[in-house]
Design a protein around this motif. Structure first.
Motif: not given
Length: 973
Positions: A648-669
C-alpha cells in the motif's frame, strides 16, 4: 587496636588526586585501618602499594559512601579482590545462585533482611568500584544493578511465599491450580537500566481468584497475596542497622496509593481497558515480569500489550508526552531543579521521551520498537529512518554521558538524586570521576553541550507545532467562527469569500459532516481535535485547484478517523503532511480513496523526500526483508499485515510521484511491477517456510533449490501493471512426484507443492485489516480452472507443445518467471522460446488471432461504448490491437527471428521487430508513441477513478495509425 597515628599514610601525591579531595581520602583511609585487624591492615597496606593503588584512590575520592562501606566491612574488599570480582562482570546466573545460597540458612524474616542487605551492600561496593574506575561500561553498570534488584526480589519472594504458605495455606484457583504472586517491574528496573540509588517501581498481581488450602484457616487469594506483598516490601524497603535493600514504590499500580496492593489479572486488565490513562501506557512500555510465576507474568504482559501499543499510528502520544513534560517543567521551576540532569532541560528524561514517543506512536506496527531498553530503541529509530543517524549518535552519546554523571553523583553519598552538587568537594569529585580532573568548568561545559543537543532534538520531536503567522491565525479564527455557528448560509458565504469553487456544495458537505451522528457522539479530546483540525485543512484547501471537490474526497477520510483521532493529531502536528494530503487528493480521487480506506498510510505523507522517491527493485527488496526480519517467523498474521502495508505504501508513493509529474509512465508500470515481484518473492519465502515447518522439505538433502517457480502472465509478465491490476499467475514445480518431505508429517511432492500454491494464494488474497495484497487469476494454467493448481514442469511442457490453443501461445508471449528458483526459470525460458519458435501456418495463425480479437471486442464492448466513446483498451485501434499484432508477429516470425522471444513487454518486442528488419524504424516509433499515449491516458483515468473511455474524437491520430497497421498486418492477404 593500633592508634591511627601509627598507621601508614597513603602518601597521596598531588598528581594522583585533586588537592581538595586528597585530605579527605587520607582521612577515610585512616578510619578504615582503625577498623582492621592486623592481617587486614597488612593486606590494605600491600594493596595500596600495588597496581590497584589508583583504583583505590579514585574509588575513595569519588564515593565517601564506598569508603564508609569498606570501613564498616573491612573484609569485603579483600574478599572481592581474592575472587577477582572487581575485574569482571558477574555472570547472569550467578546473582540468584549466590543470594539463594546466602539465604538458605535463614530461619525468619530478620535473618532474610540481614542476608539481603549484606548481599546488596557488598555488590553495591563492587559495582561502584567498577563504575568509578571505568572497569565497567555504563551499560554493564545498569545491567548489574538491575540483576542485583531482580535477584533480591525473586529470592525474597520465594522465601516469604514458602513461609506464608506454612502459616496460611497454599493459594489456589477455583479449579485447584496453585497460584503465585506475579511481580511486574516498571520504569528503570523493568528496562534493566537501574541506577546506583534508584528505587524500584513494582506492581503486584495474581492470576486467578480462589482461596488457600492446607491450613486451619483459609484466606481468599487476594488477602493472601496482599499479606505476602506487604512482607516483601518490608523485606526490601525497611531501614535497619544494615540500611535497606531497595526503596519500593507501588504508586504505579491501578488507582495508585488508594488502590489495593495486589489485584487479579482480570481486574488489572479491566482497569486498563476501562480507565487506563496515557501516562499508564507510558509506564507500561518498560514493564517486565521479574519474580513469581514468570509464565503467567508474560501472559499478562501479552494481554496488556494492545493497551500500550495501538495497531494504528498513534500521534496522540505526542500530546500526552508533551503534557507530562509540561508538568515536569513546572515542577522543575517550582523546586529550582534546573541543574537536575534527569528532569532539567536536555536531561535524561527528554532522551527517554524522544524514544518513548516513537514507541507509543509506531510500536503497534513496528515490533522492534517494543523493546524495553532505551539503547535498543535508539538504533532502531535510525535504522527505520525515523531519526537521522547523527541525531541518534548525539542522543546515545548524551545518554551515556548523563547516566555516567548520574552514577557519579549518586555514588558520592549513595543518595537518590540527579542534582548537580553545589559544595566544592562534591563538584570536584564529580569532575574527577568523569575524567576531567579538577577542571570543573571543562566538565560543566561538556555537560552543557550534551544537554543543549538533547534539548534541540527533543524540541524537534515533541515540542508544540510551530506558531502560525498572524495572517494564518486570523484565517483560522474565521473558520472557527464559521464552525461554531454552523449555519449553512453562513458557511456558504465564508467558503465563497475564501475562494471555494462550489461553495454551496462544500457548505452542504461540511454541515452534513458536523451534524452527523458520528460527530455528535464524539466527546472530549476527540471532538476538540476535530475542531482543531478543520480550520487548518479548510485553509489549506484554499490552495487547491478544486477546493469543493477535494473536500468531498477528504470527508470519507475524516469520517474514517473519527474514532481514531490520533490521525488528526498527525495532520495537526505536521503542516507539510497536511498540505501534501490536499495536493494529492486534489489531483486524484483514487489516492483519496486509498487514504480513506487505510488511514495508516497518512504516515507516508510526513516525509516529502520519501513520498516522492521510489526505490529501485533492490531497495524495495531490502526494505521488505528488513521489515519482515523484525517479525517472528511463526507470526503469519503479522507477516501478512507487513506485506500489505509495504505494498500500500509503495503504490501510494508511485501514484504520488505520477500525479506530481516526477515519475514518467514507463517508470510507473516498472515500479508497480517491481513491487509485485518483491511481494511475490516474500510470499513464496513465507509460504515455503510455513509448510516446511509442518511437513519438512521434499527437496533431497544437499540441494539448495526449491524446484518451484511462479510465472507472471499478462500485465505482470509484460511489466505493465496498473494501480488496480490483478496478478495472472501459474505455478510450476520440477521434482518427481515420488519425492516425500522429510518432516514428522510427510507429504509427497505433488501434494506438498499443491499446498504451497494454496498457501501462496491465501497469503495474497486473504482479507485482513489492511485488505488483500492482490487479486489473483489462475485461469491461464493448463486446462484452466479444471487443471491442477500446480503443474509439473514436464506436464506443462507437454501441454504447451501438444495441447495448448493459439490464444494460450499468444499469452505465452507475455510470460516470464517472477519468483522462484533460477534453475527452473532457465528451463522455462528455454521452453518458452521453443514453443514461440515453432513452425506455424501463417494464414491459419492470422485467422485465429483475428477471430479471437473480434470475439474479445464483441464480448467486452457494450453498445454504448461502441457508439458514444472510445474504449482505450478494447476499441478498434486501441491498446489490445497493438498487443494482438505484437503477439501475432512473435508467433509468426520467431522461427526465423529468435530474438523476438527475448522480451515480454510490448515496447521492447516492437523494437526487436525493427531491429530484425520486420518493421521500419519510423513505423516502430509511431506504434510505440501511440501505445505510450494510450497507456498514459489509461493511467490518468485510473487515478481519477474513471472508466477507460475517452471522447470519440480524442487520440484520433494514434488510433488511425494503429488501425492502419492492423489492416496492413492482420487483414491484408
Amino acid at each position: 587496636m593500633t592508634a591511627p597515628s601509627q598507621h601508614r599514610s597513603l602518601d597521596i601525591l598531588d598528581a594522583e588526586l585533586p588537592a581538595i579531595l586528597a585530605s579527605e581520602v587520607e582521612r577515610y583511609w585512616q578510619r578504615l585501618l582503625d577498623r582492621c585487624d592486623a592481617d587486614q591492615r597488612t593486606w590494605y597496606a600491600e594493596f595500596a602499594d600495588s597496581d590497584q593503588r589508583q583504583h583505590l584512590l579514585s574509588a575513595f575520592a569519588g564515593s565517601p559512601a564506598l569508603a564508609d562501606m569498606c570501613e564498616r566491612h573491612p573484609a569485603w574488599l579483600p574478599d572481592l579482590v581474592a575472587n577477582n570480582a572487581l575485574g569482571v562482570r558477574l555472570p547472569d546466573e550467578a546473582w540468584h545462585e549466590e543470594l539463594s545460597a546466602a539465604c538458605a540458612e535463614c530461619v525468619n524474616a530478620d535473618d532474610l533482611a540481614k542476608a539481603l542487605r549484606d548481599f546488596r551492600n557488598r555488590h553495591w561496593l563492587r559495582i561502584v568500584w567498577r563504575d568509578l574506575n571505568r572497569l565497567a561500561t555504563m551499560e554493564e553498570t545498569v545491567r548489574d544493578l538491575s540483576a542485583l534488584a531482580d535477584a533480591c526480589v525473586e529470592v525474597a519472594l520465594a522465601f516469604l511465599h514458602k513461609q506464608l504458605v506454612a502459616e496460611r495455606g497454599e493459594p489456589r484457583s477455583a479449579d485447584g491450580t496453585p497460584q503465585q504472586l506475579v511481580v511486574i517491574a516498571m520504569g528503570k528496573l523493568g528496562a534493566g537500566e537501574l541506577n546506583l540509588s534508584s528505587d524500584i517501581d513494582l506492581i503486584f498481581a495474581y492470576p486467578q481468584a480462589g482461596s488457600t488450602v492446607g491450613a486451619a484457616r483459609s484466606d481468599d487469594n487476594q488477602a493472601f497475596f496482599i499479606r505476602l506483598g506487604q512482607r516483601l516490601i518490608k523485606a526490601l524497603d525497611a531501614r535497619t542497622a544494615d540500611g535497606f535493600v531497595f526503596r519500593v514504590d507501588m504508586r504505579l499500580r491501578p488507582y495508585g496509593q488508594s488502590g489495593p496492593l495486589v489485584i487479579s489479572f482480570d481486574a488489572l486488565e479491566e482497569y486498563y481497558q476501562d480507565q487506563g490513562r496515557d501516562w499508564e501506557r507510558y509506564a507500561l512500555i518498560k514493564a517486565r515480569c521479574i519474580a513469581g510465576d514468570r509464565r503467567e507474568g508474560e501472559r499478562l504482559l501479552t494481554q496488556l500489550r494492545p493497551f500500550v501499543y495501538r495497531r494504528y499510528l498513534d500521534f496522540s502520544a505526542i500530546e500526552s508526552l508533551r503534557d507530562m513534560k509540561s508538568m515536569i517543567q513546572r515542577e522543575v521551576a517550582r523546586r529550582h531543579l534546573q541543574d537536575n540532569i534527569k528532569l532539567g532541560s536536555g536531561g535524561i528524561r527528554e532522551i527517554e521521551f524522544i524514544a518513548q514517543c516513537f514507541q507509543l506512536i509506531r510500536g503497534g506496527q513496528e515490533p522492534a520498537l517494543q523493546a524495553l531498553k532505551l539503547q535498543a530503541i535508539l538504533p532502531e529509530l535510525a535504522k527505520m529512518a525515523y531519526l537521522p543517524e547523527p541525531v541518534v549518535d548525539d542522543l546515545q552519546g548524551a545518554y551515556r554521558f548523563l547516566r555516567n554523571t548520574e552514577h557519579a553523583i549518586q555514588a558520592w553519598r549513595d543518595e537518590q538524586t540527579q542534582q548537580l552538587p553545589e559544595a566544592d568537594p562534591a563538584r570536584v569529585a564529580l569532575s574527577f570521576s568523569m575524567g576531567f580532573g579538577d577542571d570543573v568548568a571543562a566538565f560543566l561545559s561538556a555537560l552543557e553541550q550534551h544537554r543543549q543537543r538533547v534539548a534541540t532534538h527533543f524540541a524537534n520531536v515533541i515540542a508544540p507545532p510551530e506558531t502560525e503567522p498572524d495572517g494564518q491565525h486570523l484565517s483560522n479564527n474565521r473558520w472557527r467562527t464559521m464552525l461554531d455557528e454552523l449555519e449553512k448560509d453562513s458557511v456558504r458565504q465564508t467558503l465563497e469569500e475564501a475562494g471555494f469553487d462550489d461553495a454551496d456544495e462544500a457548505a452542504r458537505l461540511l454541515v452534513a459532516l458536523l451534524s452527523g451522528a458520528s460527530v455528535l457522539r464524539m466527546q472530549g479530546s476527540g471532538r476538540d481535535r476535530l475542531y482543531d483540525f478543520l480550520p487548518l485543512i479548510l485553509e489549506d484547501l484554499c490552495d487547491a485547484e478544486s477546493p469543493a471537490a477535494t473536500l468531498l474526497r477528504l470527508i470519507p477520510l475524516i469520517e474514517a478517523v473519527l474514532r481514531r483521532t490520533a490521525y488528526l493529531v498527525l495532520l495537526i502536528e505536521n503542516p507539510g503532511a497536511r498540505k501534501r494530503l490536499v495536493e494529492l487528493c486534489d489531483a486524484s480521487p483514487w489516492i483519496a480513496r486509498q487514504l480513506a480506506a487505510q488511514p495508516v498510510l497518512l504516515d507516508e505523507l510526513l516525509d516529502a523526500n520519501s513520498l516522492f522517491s521510489v526505490p529501485e527493485k533492490a531497495g524495495l527488496a531490502s526494505e521488505l526483508r528488513q521489515r519482515l526480519l523484525r517479525i517472528e517467523n511463526n507470526d503469519l498474521e503479522a507477516q501478512m499485515e507487513a506485506l500489505r502495508y509495504f505494498r500500500l505504501a509503495h503504490v501510494l508513493k508511485v501514484a504520488a510521484s505520477e500525479v506530481t509529474g516526477s515519475l514518467p509512465l514507463m517508470k510507473v508500470s516498472d515500479y508497480l511491477t517491481y513491487i509485485a515481484e518483491v511481494v511475490l518473492d516474500a510470499v513464496l519465502d513465507i509460504a515455503w517456510q510455513n509448510l516446511v515447518d509442518k511437513h519438512g522439505s521434499p527437496v533431497p538433502a544437499g540441494d539448495d533449490q526449491r524446484h518451484f517457480l511462479i510465472l507472471g502472465y499478462g500485465k505482470l509478465g509484460g511489466l505493465e501493471l496498473g494501480y488496480g491490476s490483478d496478478l495472472d499467475l501459474v505455478f510450476l514445480h520440477d521434482l518427481p512426484s515420488t519425492n516425500v518431505s522429510d518432516g514428522a508429517r510427510p507429504l509427497d511432492a505433488a501434494t506438498f507443492f499443491t499446498r504451497l500454491g494454496q498457501r501462496i494464494i491465501h497469503i495474497l488474497t486473504a482479507t485482513t485489516r489492511l485488505g488483500d495484497l492482490y487479486e489473483v487469476d489462475m485461469r491461464l494454467r493448463p486446462s484452466g480452472n479444471s487443471g491442477l493448481l500446480v503443474s509439473s514442469f514436464t506436464a506443462f511442457s507437454d501441454y504447451q507443445h501438444s495441447q495448448a490453443w493459439t490464444w494460450e501461445h499468444q499469452a505465452l508471449v507475455r510470460v516470464r518467471a517472477v519468483a522462484g528458483d533460477e534453475n527452473v526459470a532457465q528451463k522455462f525460458a528455454k521452453l518458452r522460446a521453443e514453443v514461440l519458435c515453432k513452425s506455424r501456418d501463417i494464414l491459419v495463425l492470422k485467422d485465429e488471432v483475428v477471430a479471437m480479437r473480434q470475439k474479445m471486442r464483441d464480448h467486452l464492448l457494450s453498445g454504448s461504448d461502441k457508439n458514444a466513446e472510445f474504449d482505450i483498451k478494447q476499441g478498434a485501434g486501441g491498446i489490445v490491437d497493438i498487443e494482438f499484432m505484437v503477439q501475432y508477429a512473435v508467433l509468426a516470425w520467431s522461427q526465423q527471428h529468435p530474438p523476438l522471444t527475448y522480451y515480454t513487454d510490448n515496447i521492447r518486442i516492437l523494437e526487436s521487430l525493427s531491429e530484425q528488419g520486420l518493421i521500419s524504424a519510423a513505423d516502430t516509433r509511431t506504434l510505440v508513441d501511440a501505445y505510450k499515449a494510450f497507456r498514459s491516458q489509461a493511467h490518468r483515468l485510473s487515478l481519477q477513478e474513471q472508466k477507460g473511455l475517452i471522447a470519440e474524437s480524442a487520440l484520433g491520430t494514434e488510433r488511425e495509425i494503429v488501425s492502419r497497421f492492423w489492416q496492413q498486418l492482420m487483414l491484408s492477404p
